[in-house]
Design a protein around this motif. Structure first.
Motif, PDB file in Angstrom:
ATOM      1  N   VAL A 247      19.768 -47.919  17.824  1.00 47.97           N
ATOM      2  CA  VAL A 247      20.421 -46.663  17.480  1.00 47.97           C
ATOM      3  C   VAL A 247      21.220 -46.880  16.195  1.00 47.97           C
ATOM      4  CG1 VAL A 247      22.160 -45.011  18.249  1.00 47.97           C
ATOM      5  CG2 VAL A 247      20.554 -45.964  19.894  1.00 47.97           C
ATOM      6  N   SER A 248      21.096 -45.957  15.265  1.00 46.99           N
ATOM      7  CA  SER A 248      21.799 -46.085  13.986  1.00 46.99           C
ATOM      8  C   SER A 248      23.297 -45.822  14.170  1.00 46.99           C
ATOM      9  CB  SER A 248      21.228 -45.097  12.967  1.00 46.99           C
ATOM     10  OG  SER A 248      21.547 -43.777  13.355  1.00 46.99           O
ATOM     11  N   ALA A 249      24.072 -46.259  13.213  1.00 42.10           N
ATOM     12  CA  ALA A 249      25.526 -46.056  13.258  1.00 42.10           C
ATOM     13  C   ALA A 249      25.863 -44.567  13.252  1.00 42.10           C
ATOM     14  CB  ALA A 249      26.185 -46.756  12.083  1.00 42.10           C
ATOM     15  N   GLU A 250      25.078 -43.782  12.489  1.00 43.00           N
ATOM     16  CA  GLU A 250      25.319 -42.337  12.426  1.00 43.00           C
ATOM     17  C   GLU A 250      25.071 -41.686  13.786  1.00 43.00           C
ATOM     18  OE1 GLU A 250      23.002 -43.817  10.165  1.00 43.00           O
ATOM     19  OE2 GLU A 250      24.606 -44.145   8.741  1.00 43.00           O
ATOM     20  N   GLU A 251      23.982 -42.100  14.441  1.00 47.02           N
ATOM     21  CA  GLU A 251      23.668 -41.528  15.751  1.00 47.02           C
ATOM     22  C   GLU A 251      24.737 -41.928  16.768  1.00 47.02           C
ATOM     23  OE1 GLU A 251      20.034 -41.298  19.025  1.00 47.02           O
ATOM     24  OE2 GLU A 251      19.700 -42.379  17.153  1.00 47.02           O
ATOM     25  N   LEU A 252      25.232 -43.151  16.656  1.00 43.53           N
ATOM     26  CA  LEU A 252      26.290 -43.626  17.540  1.00 43.53           C
ATOM     27  C   LEU A 252      27.546 -42.775  17.355  1.00 43.53           C
ATOM     28  CD1 LEU A 252      26.079 -45.972  19.505  1.00 43.53           C
ATOM     29  CD2 LEU A 252      27.185 -47.423  17.832  1.00 43.53           C
TER      30      LEU A 252
ATOM     31  N   ALA B 179      31.152 -38.530  19.274  1.00 44.75           N
ATOM     32  CA  ALA B 179      31.870 -37.271  19.044  1.00 44.75           C
ATOM     33  C   ALA B 179      31.574 -36.276  20.166  1.00 44.75           C
ATOM     34  CB  ALA B 179      31.485 -36.687  17.692  1.00 44.75           C
ATOM     35  N   GLU B 180      30.294 -36.201  20.569  1.00 43.41           N
ATOM     36  CA  GLU B 180      29.910 -35.306  21.669  1.00 43.41           C
ATOM     37  C   GLU B 180      30.593 -35.724  22.971  1.00 43.41           C
ATOM     38  OE1 GLU B 180      25.663 -35.384  21.961  1.00 43.41           O
ATOM     39  OE2 GLU B 180      25.372 -34.524  19.966  1.00 43.41           O
ATOM     40  N   ALA B 181      30.611 -37.013  23.245  1.00 42.11           N
ATOM     41  CA  ALA B 181      31.229 -37.520  24.474  1.00 42.11           C
ATOM     42  C   ALA B 181      32.722 -37.238  24.501  1.00 42.11           C
ATOM     43  CB  ALA B 181      30.966 -39.017  24.611  1.00 42.11           C
TER      44      ALA B 181
ATOM     45  N   ASN C 166      18.269 -48.447  22.630  1.00 36.32           N
ATOM     46  CA  ASN C 166      18.770 -49.774  22.315  1.00 36.32           C
ATOM     47  C   ASN C 166      20.007 -49.629  21.438  1.00 36.32           C
ATOM     48  OD1 ASN C 166      19.066 -52.502  21.887  1.00 36.32           O
ATOM     49  ND2 ASN C 166      17.356 -52.671  20.469  1.00 36.32           N
ATOM     50  N   PHE C 167      21.173 -49.944  21.998  1.00 35.66           N
ATOM     51  CA  PHE C 167      22.409 -49.853  21.233  1.00 35.66           C
ATOM     52  C   PHE C 167      23.302 -51.041  21.557  1.00 35.66           C
ATOM     53  CE2 PHE C 167      23.311 -47.873  25.246  1.00 35.66           C
ATOM     54  CZ  PHE C 167      24.627 -48.188  25.534  1.00 35.66           C
TER      55      PHE C 167
END
Length: 148
Positions: free
Chosen positions: A94-99, A104-106, A133-134
């Motif tokens: 998972v990319s840093a942006e997606e993380l 933010a959503e959580a 995968n994170f």
């Protein structure tokens, strides 16, 4: 094709190509899967397989770090090479942006604002990232940075 079938196929290819490092790493993965099967009397499902692979990745990262601290660069390089082989069986990271987006959503869903609520945010974020995968430590560090 299941992970076990893919591992078996890759093991044969590594033998034929005389790729010693790849062969030993694939054998280690196979041994881990077989040990799980023997211990639990059932085949591992996809999520369990990913978790077992992540455990192997963490072991290699820890070993690499220890070898670097001990001044053993040749062993650290070997661990890094094994790490690359194991990660090839995991989904793309998972990319840093997606993380950041998931976090933010959580945080919005849970309404968390203090570090005391970190567990709630982590649980929500991990459920959104299920099957991906994170890096859990990176997620934890990011949550700590965002919460006051």
């Amino acid at each position: 094709m299941s992970l076990t079938e893919r591992i078996q196929k890759d093991m044969v290819e590594a033998m034929k190509a005389k790729q010693e490092l790849r062969l030993s790493t694939v054998r280690a993965i196979k041994a881990t899967l077989l040990k799980y099967k023997a211990d639990n009397m059932k085949e591992a499902d996809e999520a369990t397989e990913q978790q077992l692979l992540k455990t192997l990745v963490k072991q290699r990262l820890d070993a690499k770090e220890q070898f670097e601290k001990a001044g053993r660069p040749e062993l650290a390089e070997k661990e890094a090479a094994e790490l690359a082989v194991i990660e090839s069986y995991l989904p793309q990271k998972v990319s840093a942006e997606e993380l950041e987006t998931v976090l933010a959503e959580a945080m919005a869903e849970t309404g968390a604002t203090t570090k005391a609520q970190m567990g709630v945010v982590m649980k929500a974020a991990q459920s959104k990232l299920a099957g991906k995968n994170f890096d859990g430590k990176a997620l934890s560090d990011l949550v700590k940075a965002k919460l006051v």
